[in-house]
Design an enzyme around this catalytic site. Sequence first.
Site, PDB file in Angstrom:
ATOM      1  N   GLU A 160       0.801  -1.238   0.000  1.00 50.98           N
ATOM      2  CA  GLU A 160       0.000   0.000   0.000  1.00 50.98           C
ATOM      3  C   GLU A 160       0.829   1.282   0.000  1.00 50.98           C
ATOM      4  OE1 GLU A 160      -2.916  -0.391   3.138  1.00 50.98           O
ATOM      5  OE2 GLU A 160      -3.506  -2.374   2.455  1.00 50.98           O
ATOM      6  N   ASN A 202       2.091  -5.110  -3.152  1.00 48.18           N
ATOM      7  CA  ASN A 202       0.683  -5.437  -2.872  1.00 48.18           C
ATOM      8  C   ASN A 202      -0.118  -4.161  -2.594  1.00 48.18           C
ATOM      9  OD1 ASN A 202      -1.289  -7.574  -2.209  1.00 48.18           O
ATOM     10  ND2 ASN A 202      -1.153  -6.821  -0.087  1.00 48.18           N
ATOM     11  N   HIS A 238     -10.476  -5.968  -2.206  1.00 47.81           N
ATOM     12  CA  HIS A 238     -11.549  -5.787  -1.218  1.00 47.81           C
ATOM     13  C   HIS A 238     -12.679  -5.104  -1.984  1.00 47.81           C
ATOM     14  CE1 HIS A 238      -9.019  -7.008   2.079  1.00 47.81           C
ATOM     15  NE2 HIS A 238      -8.089  -6.144   1.714  1.00 47.81           N
ATOM     16  N   GLU A 265      -6.231 -10.533  -1.194  1.00 43.92           N
ATOM     17  CA  GLU A 265      -7.020 -10.302   0.028  1.00 43.92           C
ATOM     18  C   GLU A 265      -8.507 -10.271  -0.311  1.00 43.92           C
ATOM     19  OE1 GLU A 265      -5.581  -6.923   2.287  1.00 43.92           O
ATOM     20  OE2 GLU A 265      -3.485  -7.446   1.913  1.00 43.92           O
ATOM     21  N   ASP A 267     -12.275 -10.207  -0.700  1.00 44.72           N
ATOM     22  CA  ASP A 267     -13.544 -10.280   0.011  1.00 44.72           C
ATOM     23  C   ASP A 267     -14.516  -9.354  -0.706  1.00 44.72           C
ATOM     24  OD1 ASP A 267     -12.564  -7.797   1.062  1.00 44.72           O
ATOM     25  OD2 ASP A 267     -12.068  -8.709   2.983  1.00 44.72           O
TER      26      ASP A 267
HETATM   27  O1  G2I Z   1      -7.533  -3.563   6.423  1.00 48.44           O
HETATM   28  C1  G2I Z   1      -7.699  -4.746   5.716  1.00 48.44           C
HETATM   29  C2  G2I Z   1      -6.402  -5.220   5.099  1.00 48.44           C
HETATM   30  C3  G2I Z   1      -5.943  -4.237   4.035  1.00 48.44           C
HETATM   31  N1  G2I Z   1      -4.732  -4.655   3.396  1.00 48.44           N
HETATM   32  C4  G2I Z   1      -3.630  -4.988   4.288  1.00 48.44           C
HETATM   33  C5  G2I Z   1      -4.069  -5.941   5.390  1.00 48.44           C
HETATM   34  O2  G2I Z   1      -3.016  -6.169   6.284  1.00 48.44           O
HETATM   35  C6  G2I Z   1      -5.281  -5.419   6.116  1.00 48.44           C
HETATM   36  O3  G2I Z   1      -5.606  -6.368   7.146  1.00 48.44           O
HETATM   37  C7  G2I Z   1      -6.158  -5.848   8.331  1.00 48.44           C
HETATM   38  C8  G2I Z   1      -6.474  -7.006   9.253  1.00 48.44           C
HETATM   39  O4  G2I Z   1      -7.461  -7.805   8.650  1.00 48.44           O
HETATM   40  C9  G2I Z   1      -7.001  -6.476  10.574  1.00 48.44           C
HETATM   41  O5  G2I Z   1      -7.131  -7.557  11.508  1.00 48.44           O
HETATM   42  O6  G2I Z   1      -5.253  -4.975   8.914  1.00 48.44           O
HETATM   43  C10 G2I Z   1      -5.796  -4.360  10.073  1.00 48.44           C
HETATM   44  C11 G2I Z   1      -4.830  -3.305  10.601  1.00 48.44           C
HETATM   45  O7  G2I Z   1      -4.842  -2.199   9.817  1.00 48.44           O
HETATM   46  C12 G2I Z   1      -6.062  -5.428  11.142  1.00 48.44           C
HETATM   47  O8  G2I Z   1      -6.686  -4.831  12.256  1.00 48.44           O
HETATM   48  C13 G2I Z   1      -5.977  -4.901  13.451  1.00 48.44           C
HETATM   49  C14 G2I Z   1      -6.559  -3.908  14.406  1.00 48.44           C
HETATM   50  O9  G2I Z   1      -6.376  -2.592  13.839  1.00 48.44           O
HETATM   51  C15 G2I Z   1      -5.844  -3.976  15.697  1.00 48.44           C
HETATM   52  O10 G2I Z   1      -6.430  -3.095  16.618  1.00 48.44           O
HETATM   53  C16 G2I Z   1      -5.861  -5.381  16.247  1.00 48.44           C
HETATM   54  O11 G2I Z   1      -5.071  -5.483  17.413  1.00 48.44           O
HETATM   55  O12 G2I Z   1      -6.075  -6.216  13.996  1.00 48.44           O
HETATM   56  C17 G2I Z   1      -5.323  -6.343  15.176  1.00 48.44           C
HETATM   57  C18 G2I Z   1      -5.352  -7.801  15.617  1.00 48.44           C
HETATM   58  O13 G2I Z   1      -6.673  -8.223  15.799  1.00 48.44           O
END
Ligand code: G2I
Length: 464
Positions: A160, A202, A238, A265, A267
Amino acid sequence: MNHKRVLRLAVTVAATGALAAGMTMTLTSTASAGTTLKASAAEKGRYFGAAVAGQKLSDNTYVTILNREFNSVVAENDMKWDATEPQQGRFVYTGGDRLVSHAQANGQSVRGHALLWYQQQPGWAQNMSGSALRSAMINHVTQVATHFRGKIHSWDVVNEAFADGNSGARRDSNLQRTGNDWIEAAFYAARAADPGAKLCYNDYNTDGINAKSTGIYNMVRDFRSRGVPIDCVGFQSHLGTSLASDYQANLQRFADLGVDVQITELDVMSGGNQANIFAGVTRACMNVSRCTGITTWGVRDCDSWRGSDNALLFECSGNKKAAYTSVLNALNAGPGITPSPTTPGPTTPGPTTPPPTTPPPTTPPPGPDGCTASVSLNSWTGGFVASVKVTAGSAGTNGWNVSVTLPGGASVTNTWSATASGSTGTVRFTNVNYNGRLGAGQVTEFGFQGTGSAAGVTPTCTAS
Ligand code: G2I
Protein backbone atom coordinates in the site's frame (compact mmCIF):
# COMPACT_ATOMS: atom_id res chain seq x y z
CA MET A 1 -16.82 -44.39 -10.05
CA ASN A 2 -19.77 -44.14 -12.44
CA HIS A 3 -19.95 -40.51 -11.54
CA LYS A 4 -16.34 -40.01 -12.66
CA ARG A 5 -16.91 -41.83 -15.94
CA VAL A 6 -19.81 -39.55 -16.73
CA LEU A 7 -17.67 -36.51 -16.03
CA ARG A 8 -14.88 -37.79 -18.25
CA LEU A 9 -17.33 -38.34 -21.03
CA ALA A 10 -18.62 -34.82 -20.64
CA VAL A 11 -15.08 -33.50 -20.87
CA THR A 12 -14.44 -35.47 -24.04
CA VAL A 13 -17.56 -34.14 -25.66
CA ALA A 14 -16.72 -30.59 -24.66
CA ALA A 15 -13.18 -30.91 -26.02
CA THR A 16 -14.36 -32.44 -29.26
CA GLY A 17 -16.90 -29.67 -29.71
CA ALA A 18 -14.28 -27.02 -29.16
CA LEU A 19 -11.84 -28.63 -31.58
CA ALA A 20 -14.57 -28.97 -34.17
CA ALA A 21 -15.25 -25.27 -33.71
CA GLY A 22 -11.63 -24.64 -34.66
CA MET A 23 -10.48 -23.39 -31.27
CA THR A 24 -6.97 -24.08 -30.06
CA MET A 25 -7.59 -26.02 -26.93
CA THR A 26 -5.96 -28.71 -24.90
CA LEU A 27 -7.54 -30.97 -22.37
CA THR A 28 -6.08 -28.85 -19.61
CA SER A 29 -8.41 -26.09 -20.66
CA THR A 30 -11.61 -28.10 -20.29
CA ALA A 31 -13.84 -28.51 -17.28
CA SER A 32 -12.66 -30.55 -14.32
CA ALA A 33 -14.42 -31.72 -11.24
CA GLY A 34 -12.52 -30.79 -8.10
CA THR A 35 -14.70 -30.71 -5.02
CA THR A 36 -12.65 -28.38 -2.83
CA LEU A 37 -11.20 -24.97 -3.58
CA LYS A 38 -7.63 -26.20 -3.16
CA ALA A 39 -8.08 -29.30 -5.34
CA SER A 40 -9.78 -27.36 -8.11
CA ALA A 41 -7.17 -24.60 -8.03
CA ALA A 42 -4.33 -27.15 -7.95
CA GLU A 43 -5.76 -28.95 -10.98
CA LYS A 44 -5.28 -25.67 -12.80
CA GLY A 45 -1.76 -25.09 -11.46
CA ARG A 46 -2.86 -22.45 -8.93
CA TYR A 47 -3.18 -22.16 -5.16
CA PHE A 48 -6.23 -21.11 -3.16
CA GLY A 49 -5.40 -19.43 0.12
CA ALA A 50 -6.83 -17.75 3.20
CA ALA A 51 -5.61 -15.13 5.65
CA VAL A 52 -5.29 -16.74 9.07
CA ALA A 53 -5.72 -15.06 12.43
CA GLY A 54 -3.40 -16.88 14.84
CA GLN A 55 -5.95 -17.10 17.66
CA LYS A 56 -8.40 -18.94 15.39
CA LEU A 57 -6.05 -21.92 15.04
CA SER A 58 -7.66 -23.37 18.16
CA ASP A 59 -11.19 -23.16 16.68
CA ASN A 60 -12.15 -26.58 15.32
CA THR A 61 -14.72 -25.46 12.77
CA TYR A 62 -12.27 -22.89 11.45
CA VAL A 63 -9.31 -25.26 11.21
CA THR A 64 -11.40 -27.98 9.58
CA ILE A 65 -12.40 -25.63 6.75
CA LEU A 66 -8.91 -24.14 6.50
CA ASN A 67 -7.26 -27.52 6.00
CA ARG A 68 -9.97 -28.98 3.78
CA GLU A 69 -10.28 -26.05 1.36
CA PHE A 70 -7.05 -24.03 1.35
CA ASN A 71 -3.50 -24.92 0.29
CA SER A 72 -1.96 -21.53 0.99
CA VAL A 73 -2.04 -19.34 4.09
CA VAL A 74 -1.03 -15.81 4.96
CA ALA A 75 -0.82 -14.26 8.42
CA GLU A 76 -3.59 -11.69 8.78
CA ASN A 77 -1.46 -9.77 11.32
CA ASP A 78 1.27 -11.98 12.80
CA MET A 79 4.10 -11.14 10.38
CA LYS A 80 3.56 -7.37 10.34
CA TRP A 81 6.17 -4.97 11.68
CA ASP A 82 4.40 -4.20 14.98
CA ALA A 83 4.06 -7.94 15.68
CA THR A 84 7.58 -8.99 14.68
CA GLU A 85 9.72 -6.11 16.02
CA PRO A 86 7.77 -4.53 18.91
CA GLN A 87 10.95 -2.89 20.18
CA GLN A 88 13.79 -1.97 17.89
CA GLY A 89 16.09 -4.94 17.46
CA ARG A 90 13.89 -7.31 19.54
CA PHE A 91 12.27 -9.74 17.14
CA VAL A 92 9.24 -11.87 18.01
CA TYR A 93 8.35 -14.70 15.66
CA THR A 94 5.93 -16.69 17.81
CA GLY A 95 2.82 -16.03 15.74
CA GLY A 96 4.55 -16.30 12.37
CA ASP A 97 6.34 -19.51 13.33
CA ARG A 98 3.07 -21.03 14.55
CA LEU A 99 1.46 -20.34 11.19
CA VAL A 100 4.44 -21.73 9.25
CA SER A 101 4.32 -24.93 11.34
CA HIS A 102 0.62 -25.26 10.73
CA ALA A 103 1.17 -24.80 7.01
CA GLN A 104 4.02 -27.28 6.82
CA ALA A 105 2.02 -29.90 8.72
CA ASN A 106 -0.90 -29.48 6.35
CA GLY A 107 0.73 -29.15 2.93
CA GLN A 108 0.03 -25.42 2.64
CA SER A 109 2.40 -22.85 1.16
CA VAL A 110 2.85 -19.54 2.97
CA ARG A 111 2.53 -15.98 1.71
CA GLY A 112 4.43 -13.49 3.82
CA HIS A 113 2.59 -10.26 4.70
CA ALA A 114 3.97 -7.62 4.95
CA LEU A 115 7.56 -6.49 5.41
CA LEU A 116 6.97 -2.74 5.05
CA TRP A 117 3.68 -0.87 5.36
CA TYR A 118 2.81 2.61 6.50
CA GLN A 119 0.25 1.09 8.92
CA GLN A 120 0.81 -1.26 11.86
CA GLN A 121 4.29 0.02 12.47
CA PRO A 122 5.56 -0.31 16.02
CA GLY A 123 5.50 2.98 17.95
CA TRP A 124 9.29 3.34 17.86
CA ALA A 125 9.32 3.27 14.04
CA GLN A 126 6.39 5.69 13.76
CA ASN A 127 8.51 8.18 15.64
CA MET A 128 11.56 7.80 13.40
CA SER A 129 12.55 9.53 10.20
CA GLY A 130 15.40 10.09 7.77
CA SER A 131 18.43 7.85 7.65
CA ALA A 132 17.70 6.30 11.06
CA LEU A 133 14.33 5.07 9.76
CA ARG A 134 15.85 3.99 6.45
CA SER A 135 18.37 1.74 8.17
CA ALA A 136 15.80 0.47 10.66
CA MET A 137 13.38 -0.48 7.90
CA ILE A 138 16.00 -2.22 5.79
CA ASN A 139 17.23 -4.06 8.87
CA HIS A 140 13.64 -5.11 9.54
CA VAL A 141 13.27 -6.50 6.01
CA THR A 142 16.59 -8.34 6.28
CA GLN A 143 15.94 -9.84 9.70
CA VAL A 144 12.39 -11.00 9.07
CA ALA A 145 13.02 -12.35 5.56
CA THR A 146 16.12 -14.14 6.86
CA HIS A 147 14.21 -15.69 9.75
CA PHE A 148 11.57 -17.13 7.41
CA ARG A 149 14.04 -17.85 4.61
CA GLY A 150 13.11 -20.90 2.54
CA LYS A 151 9.61 -21.08 4.08
CA ILE A 152 7.80 -18.33 2.19
CA HIS A 153 6.33 -18.75 -1.28
CA SER A 154 5.82 -15.02 -1.89
CA TRP A 155 6.48 -11.99 0.29
CA ASP A 156 4.51 -8.78 0.22
CA VAL A 157 7.71 -6.76 0.50
CA VAL A 158 5.94 -3.43 0.29
CA ASN A 159 2.24 -2.92 0.98
CA GLU A 160 0.00 0.00 0.00
CA ALA A 161 2.61 2.58 -0.99
CA PHE A 162 0.44 4.40 -3.55
CA ALA A 163 -2.12 7.12 -2.91
CA ASP A 164 -5.83 6.71 -3.58
CA GLY A 165 -7.53 9.02 -6.05
CA ASN A 166 -6.38 10.39 -9.35
CA SER A 167 -2.76 11.32 -8.73
CA GLY A 168 -1.18 7.95 -9.51
CA ALA A 169 1.52 9.08 -7.09
CA ARG A 170 3.15 7.58 -4.05
CA ARG A 171 1.35 7.87 -0.74
CA ASP A 172 2.95 10.21 1.73
CA SER A 173 4.33 8.31 4.74
CA ASN A 174 7.36 8.25 7.00
CA LEU A 175 8.75 5.50 4.74
CA GLN A 176 8.25 7.56 1.58
CA ARG A 177 9.91 10.56 3.20
CA THR A 178 13.16 8.56 3.56
CA GLY A 179 13.52 8.88 -0.25
CA ASN A 180 11.65 7.67 -3.32
CA ASP A 181 14.02 4.71 -3.69
CA TRP A 182 12.82 3.12 -0.42
CA ILE A 183 10.72 0.55 -2.30
CA GLU A 184 13.53 -0.74 -4.47
CA ALA A 185 15.90 -0.74 -1.50
CA ALA A 186 13.41 -2.98 0.31
CA PHE A 187 13.18 -5.37 -2.66
CA TYR A 188 16.97 -5.66 -2.92
CA ALA A 189 17.23 -6.36 0.82
CA ALA A 190 14.49 -9.00 0.65
CA ARG A 191 16.10 -10.75 -2.33
CA ALA A 192 19.44 -10.91 -0.56
CA ALA A 193 17.82 -12.30 2.60
CA ASP A 194 15.59 -14.93 0.94
CA PRO A 195 16.49 -15.48 -2.71
CA GLY A 196 13.94 -18.28 -3.00
CA ALA A 197 10.86 -16.20 -2.20
CA LYS A 198 8.91 -14.43 -4.91
CA LEU A 199 8.88 -10.75 -4.06
CA CYS A 200 5.58 -8.87 -4.49
CA TYR A 201 4.22 -5.35 -4.35
CA ASN A 202 0.68 -5.44 -2.87
CA ASP A 203 -2.10 -2.83 -2.93
CA TYR A 204 -5.89 -2.16 -2.93
CA ASN A 205 -8.18 -0.06 -5.14
CA THR A 206 -6.26 -1.53 -8.05
CA ASP A 207 -9.23 -3.57 -9.27
CA GLY A 208 -9.22 -2.37 -12.86
CA ILE A 209 -7.31 0.13 -14.96
CA ASN A 210 -7.34 3.38 -12.97
CA ALA A 211 -4.94 6.12 -11.92
CA LYS A 212 -3.69 4.21 -8.89
CA SER A 213 -3.12 0.90 -10.70
CA THR A 214 -1.44 2.79 -13.55
CA GLY A 215 0.94 4.49 -11.10
CA ILE A 216 1.89 1.05 -9.78
CA TYR A 217 2.12 -0.33 -13.31
CA ASN A 218 4.62 2.39 -14.23
CA MET A 219 6.70 1.61 -11.14
CA VAL A 220 6.75 -2.12 -11.92
CA ARG A 221 7.67 -1.46 -15.55
CA ASP A 222 10.51 0.78 -14.40
CA PHE A 223 11.71 -1.82 -11.87
CA ARG A 224 11.67 -4.57 -14.51
CA SER A 225 13.59 -2.44 -16.97
CA ARG A 226 16.27 -1.62 -14.38
CA GLY A 227 16.53 -5.14 -12.94
CA VAL A 228 15.07 -4.32 -9.51
CA PRO A 229 14.10 -7.75 -8.14
CA ILE A 230 10.30 -7.74 -8.25
CA ASP A 231 8.51 -10.99 -9.20
CA CYS A 232 4.84 -10.40 -8.53
CA VAL A 233 2.07 -7.92 -7.88
CA GLY A 234 -0.75 -8.56 -5.42
CA PHE A 235 -4.23 -7.19 -6.06
CA GLN A 236 -6.00 -7.11 -2.71
CA SER A 237 -9.50 -6.94 -4.19
CA HIS A 238 -11.55 -5.79 -1.22
CA LEU A 239 -14.65 -5.38 -3.33
CA GLY A 240 -18.06 -3.75 -3.09
CA THR A 241 -21.15 -4.47 -5.15
CA SER A 242 -19.65 -4.42 -8.64
CA LEU A 243 -16.59 -5.59 -10.50
CA ALA A 244 -14.78 -3.35 -13.00
CA SER A 245 -15.19 -4.61 -16.56
CA ASP A 246 -11.43 -4.24 -17.10
CA TYR A 247 -10.48 -6.19 -13.96
CA GLN A 248 -8.94 -9.00 -16.05
CA ALA A 249 -7.33 -6.63 -18.55
CA ASN A 250 -5.61 -4.92 -15.65
CA LEU A 251 -4.17 -8.21 -14.35
CA GLN A 252 -3.06 -9.04 -17.88
CA ARG A 253 -1.20 -5.77 -18.44
CA PHE A 254 0.87 -6.41 -15.31
CA ALA A 255 1.48 -10.04 -16.33
CA ASP A 256 2.72 -8.73 -19.66
CA LEU A 257 5.48 -6.91 -17.79
CA GLY A 258 6.86 -10.33 -16.83
CA VAL A 259 5.61 -10.54 -13.25
CA ASP A 260 3.20 -13.03 -11.69
CA VAL A 261 -0.05 -11.62 -10.40
CA GLN A 262 -2.04 -12.85 -7.44
CA ILE A 263 -5.38 -11.96 -5.88
CA THR A 264 -4.24 -11.45 -2.32
CA GLU A 265 -7.02 -10.30 0.03
CA LEU A 266 -10.27 -11.07 -1.73
CA ASP A 267 -13.54 -10.28 0.01
CA VAL A 268 -16.80 -8.97 -1.43
CA MET A 269 -19.74 -7.06 0.06
CA SER A 270 -22.73 -9.39 0.48
CA GLY A 271 -25.88 -8.81 -1.50
CA GLY A 272 -27.28 -9.90 -4.82
CA ASN A 273 -24.02 -9.75 -6.69
CA GLN A 274 -21.67 -11.38 -4.23
CA ALA A 275 -21.52 -14.81 -5.85
CA ASN A 276 -21.18 -13.28 -9.34
CA ILE A 277 -18.38 -10.97 -8.30
CA PHE A 278 -16.47 -13.77 -6.60
CA ALA A 279 -16.89 -15.85 -9.78
CA GLY A 280 -15.83 -12.93 -11.99
CA VAL A 281 -12.61 -12.44 -10.03
CA THR A 282 -11.89 -16.17 -10.16
CA ARG A 283 -12.53 -16.33 -13.92
CA ALA A 284 -10.26 -13.34 -14.49
CA CYS A 285 -7.44 -15.01 -12.58
CA MET A 286 -7.93 -18.28 -14.46
CA ASN A 287 -7.85 -16.44 -17.77
CA VAL A 288 -4.47 -14.86 -17.02
CA SER A 289 -1.80 -17.54 -17.18
CA ARG A 290 0.48 -15.63 -14.81
CA CYS A 291 -2.25 -15.33 -12.18
CA THR A 292 -0.87 -17.97 -9.83
CA GLY A 293 -3.34 -17.94 -6.95
CA ILE A 294 -6.22 -16.41 -5.04
CA THR A 295 -6.36 -15.67 -1.30
CA THR A 296 -9.52 -14.70 0.58
CA TRP A 297 -8.97 -12.38 3.53
CA GLY A 298 -10.22 -14.79 6.18
CA VAL A 299 -12.20 -18.02 6.17
CA ARG A 300 -15.80 -17.43 7.41
CA ASP A 301 -17.90 -14.27 7.44
CA CYS A 302 -17.38 -13.92 11.18
CA ASP A 303 -13.58 -14.10 10.79
CA SER A 304 -13.52 -11.11 8.44
CA TRP A 305 -12.25 -7.61 9.27
CA ARG A 306 -15.34 -6.44 7.31
CA GLY A 307 -17.71 -7.52 10.06
CA SER A 308 -21.33 -7.24 8.97
CA ASP A 309 -20.45 -7.22 5.24
CA ASN A 310 -20.53 -11.05 5.35
CA ALA A 311 -17.79 -10.81 2.77
CA LEU A 312 -16.38 -14.35 2.58
CA LEU A 313 -17.21 -17.84 1.26
CA PHE A 314 -18.36 -19.62 4.43
CA GLU A 315 -21.03 -18.87 7.02
CA CYS A 316 -19.95 -18.81 10.65
CA SER A 317 -21.42 -22.25 11.13
CA GLY A 318 -19.01 -23.49 8.48
CA ASN A 319 -21.71 -23.90 5.81
CA LYS A 320 -20.67 -23.11 2.25
CA LYS A 321 -22.32 -20.02 0.75
CA ALA A 322 -23.56 -19.55 -2.82
CA ALA A 323 -20.36 -17.58 -3.43
CA TYR A 324 -18.37 -20.70 -2.53
CA THR A 325 -20.10 -22.73 -5.22
CA SER A 326 -19.63 -20.00 -7.79
CA VAL A 327 -15.89 -19.84 -7.07
CA LEU A 328 -15.55 -23.63 -7.19
CA ASN A 329 -17.39 -23.77 -10.52
CA ALA A 330 -15.24 -20.99 -11.96
CA LEU A 331 -12.07 -22.81 -10.87
CA ASN A 332 -13.32 -26.04 -12.43
CA ALA A 333 -14.32 -24.32 -15.67
CA GLY A 334 -11.16 -22.28 -16.03
CA PRO A 335 -8.16 -23.03 -18.21
CA GLY A 336 -5.10 -24.59 -16.61
CA ILE A 337 -1.82 -22.76 -16.78
CA THR A 338 -0.58 -23.37 -20.31
CA PRO A 339 2.18 -25.97 -20.47
CA SER A 340 5.50 -24.70 -21.85
CA PRO A 341 5.69 -24.57 -25.67
CA THR A 342 8.00 -27.59 -25.81
CA THR A 343 5.26 -29.62 -24.10
CA PRO A 344 2.13 -29.61 -26.19
CA GLY A 345 -0.82 -30.51 -23.99
CA PRO A 346 -2.56 -33.78 -24.74
CA THR A 347 -5.29 -33.53 -27.33
CA THR A 348 -6.75 -36.94 -26.63
CA PRO A 349 -9.39 -37.55 -24.00
CA GLY A 350 -8.56 -37.33 -20.39
CA PRO A 351 -6.42 -38.87 -17.78
CA THR A 352 -7.22 -42.37 -16.71
CA THR A 353 -5.86 -41.63 -13.25
CA PRO A 354 -8.18 -40.07 -10.66
CA PRO A 355 -7.64 -36.38 -9.81
CA PRO A 356 -4.73 -35.68 -7.47
CA THR A 357 -6.80 -35.27 -4.31
CA THR A 358 -8.26 -38.78 -4.55
CA PRO A 359 -5.42 -41.21 -4.00
CA PRO A 360 -5.80 -44.15 -6.37
CA PRO A 361 -6.12 -47.57 -4.74
CA THR A 362 -3.12 -48.85 -6.68
CA THR A 363 -0.17 -47.02 -8.17
CA PRO A 364 -0.81 -46.35 -11.85
CA PRO A 365 2.11 -46.93 -14.21
CA PRO A 366 4.07 -43.84 -15.25
CA GLY A 367 2.54 -42.02 -18.17
CA PRO A 368 3.77 -42.46 -21.71
CA ASP A 369 5.32 -39.05 -21.76
CA GLY A 370 6.18 -38.80 -18.06
CA CYS A 371 6.90 -35.17 -17.36
CA THR A 372 8.91 -32.26 -18.68
CA ALA A 373 10.77 -29.49 -16.89
CA SER A 374 11.86 -26.03 -17.86
CA VAL A 375 14.03 -23.64 -15.92
CA SER A 376 14.13 -19.89 -15.61
CA LEU A 377 17.24 -18.33 -14.13
CA ASN A 378 17.78 -15.18 -12.19
CA SER A 379 21.57 -14.72 -12.18
CA TRP A 380 24.04 -12.26 -10.79
CA THR A 381 27.83 -12.33 -10.61
CA GLY A 382 28.70 -15.32 -8.46
CA GLY A 383 25.19 -16.65 -7.88
CA PHE A 384 21.77 -17.56 -9.20
CA VAL A 385 18.24 -18.56 -8.33
CA ALA A 386 16.62 -21.16 -10.58
CA SER A 387 12.83 -21.60 -10.79
CA VAL A 388 11.88 -24.92 -12.32
CA LYS A 389 8.46 -25.70 -13.78
CA VAL A 390 7.48 -29.36 -13.83
CA THR A 391 4.66 -30.29 -16.22
CA ALA A 392 3.05 -33.72 -16.01
CA GLY A 393 2.44 -35.70 -19.19
CA SER A 394 -0.87 -37.17 -20.24
CA ALA A 395 -1.03 -39.79 -17.49
CA GLY A 396 -0.16 -37.49 -14.61
CA THR A 397 2.49 -38.34 -12.02
CA ASN A 398 2.66 -39.97 -8.61
CA GLY A 399 6.06 -38.37 -8.10
CA TRP A 400 8.87 -36.84 -10.14
CA ASN A 401 12.61 -36.31 -10.29
CA VAL A 402 14.38 -33.53 -12.09
CA SER A 403 18.10 -33.78 -12.83
CA VAL A 404 20.33 -30.89 -13.78
CA THR A 405 24.02 -30.96 -14.52
CA LEU A 406 25.70 -27.84 -13.22
CA PRO A 407 28.81 -26.36 -14.84
CA GLY A 408 32.08 -26.79 -12.93
CA GLY A 409 32.39 -24.43 -9.97
CA ALA A 410 28.59 -24.13 -9.48
CA SER A 411 26.98 -25.47 -6.34
CA VAL A 412 23.42 -25.67 -4.95
CA THR A 413 23.12 -24.02 -1.54
CA ASN A 414 19.36 -23.99 -0.93
CA THR A 415 16.30 -25.76 -2.35
CA TRP A 416 12.56 -25.19 -1.85
CA SER A 417 9.51 -27.29 -2.74
CA ALA A 418 11.80 -30.24 -3.62
CA THR A 419 14.56 -32.30 -1.99
CA ALA A 420 18.02 -32.14 -3.55
CA SER A 421 20.50 -34.98 -3.63
CA GLY A 422 24.01 -33.76 -4.29
CA SER A 423 25.04 -30.14 -4.70
CA THR A 424 27.58 -30.11 -7.53
CA GLY A 425 27.77 -31.81 -10.92
CA THR A 426 24.54 -33.72 -11.58
CA VAL A 427 22.01 -32.79 -8.89
CA ARG A 428 18.74 -34.67 -8.57
CA PHE A 429 15.64 -32.94 -7.19
CA THR A 430 12.73 -35.05 -5.95
CA ASN A 431 9.19 -33.86 -5.24
CA VAL A 432 8.14 -33.19 -1.65
CA ASN A 433 4.98 -34.81 -0.27
CA TYR A 434 2.51 -32.18 -1.43
CA ASN A 435 3.61 -31.66 -5.04
CA GLY A 436 4.46 -35.13 -6.37
CA ARG A 437 1.01 -36.10 -7.50
CA LEU A 438 0.06 -34.12 -10.59
CA GLY A 439 -2.91 -34.50 -12.91
CA ALA A 440 -2.42 -34.64 -16.69
CA GLY A 441 -0.80 -31.44 -17.92
CA GLN A 442 -0.68 -30.00 -14.40
CA VAL A 443 2.23 -27.76 -13.50
CA THR A 444 4.11 -27.33 -10.24
CA GLU A 445 7.18 -25.29 -9.42
CA PHE A 446 10.24 -25.75 -7.25
CA GLY A 447 13.45 -23.79 -7.01
CA PHE A 448 17.02 -23.75 -5.92
CA GLN A 449 19.68 -21.22 -5.23
CA GLY A 450 23.37 -21.62 -5.86
CA THR A 451 26.79 -20.10 -6.12
CA GLY A 452 28.68 -19.89 -9.40
CA SER A 453 26.86 -19.90 -12.69
CA ALA A 454 24.05 -22.15 -13.90
CA ALA A 455 23.95 -20.65 -17.39
CA GLY A 456 22.69 -23.11 -19.97
CA VAL A 457 21.49 -25.87 -17.61
CA THR A 458 18.85 -28.15 -19.12
CA PRO A 459 16.62 -30.01 -16.68
CA THR A 460 15.48 -33.60 -17.37
CA CYS A 461 12.24 -34.79 -15.77
CA THR A 462 11.36 -38.40 -14.88
CA ALA A 463 7.89 -39.35 -13.60
CA SER A 464 7.09 -42.16 -11.22
O1 G2I B 1 -7.53 -3.56 6.42
C1 G2I B 1 -7.70 -4.75 5.72
C2 G2I B 1 -6.40 -5.22 5.10
C3 G2I B 1 -5.94 -4.24 4.04
N1 G2I B 1 -4.73 -4.65 3.40
C4 G2I B 1 -3.63 -4.99 4.29
C5 G2I B 1 -4.07 -5.94 5.39
O2 G2I B 1 -3.02 -6.17 6.28
C6 G2I B 1 -5.28 -5.42 6.12
O3 G2I B 1 -5.61 -6.37 7.15
C7 G2I B 1 -6.16 -5.85 8.33
C8 G2I B 1 -6.47 -7.01 9.25
O4 G2I B 1 -7.46 -7.81 8.65
C9 G2I B 1 -7.00 -6.48 10.57
O5 G2I B 1 -7.13 -7.56 11.51
O6 G2I B 1 -5.25 -4.97 8.91
C10 G2I B 1 -5.80 -4.36 10.07
C11 G2I B 1 -4.83 -3.31 10.60
O7 G2I B 1 -4.84 -2.20 9.82
C12 G2I B 1 -6.06 -5.43 11.14
O8 G2I B 1 -6.69 -4.83 12.26
C13 G2I B 1 -5.98 -4.90 13.45
C14 G2I B 1 -6.56 -3.91 14.41
O9 G2I B 1 -6.38 -2.59 13.84
C15 G2I B 1 -5.84 -3.98 15.70
O10 G2I B 1 -6.43 -3.09 16.62
C16 G2I B 1 -5.86 -5.38 16.25
O11 G2I B 1 -5.07 -5.48 17.41
O12 G2I B 1 -6.07 -6.22 14.00
C17 G2I B 1 -5.32 -6.34 15.18
C18 G2I B 1 -5.35 -7.80 15.62
O13 G2I B 1 -6.67 -8.22 15.80
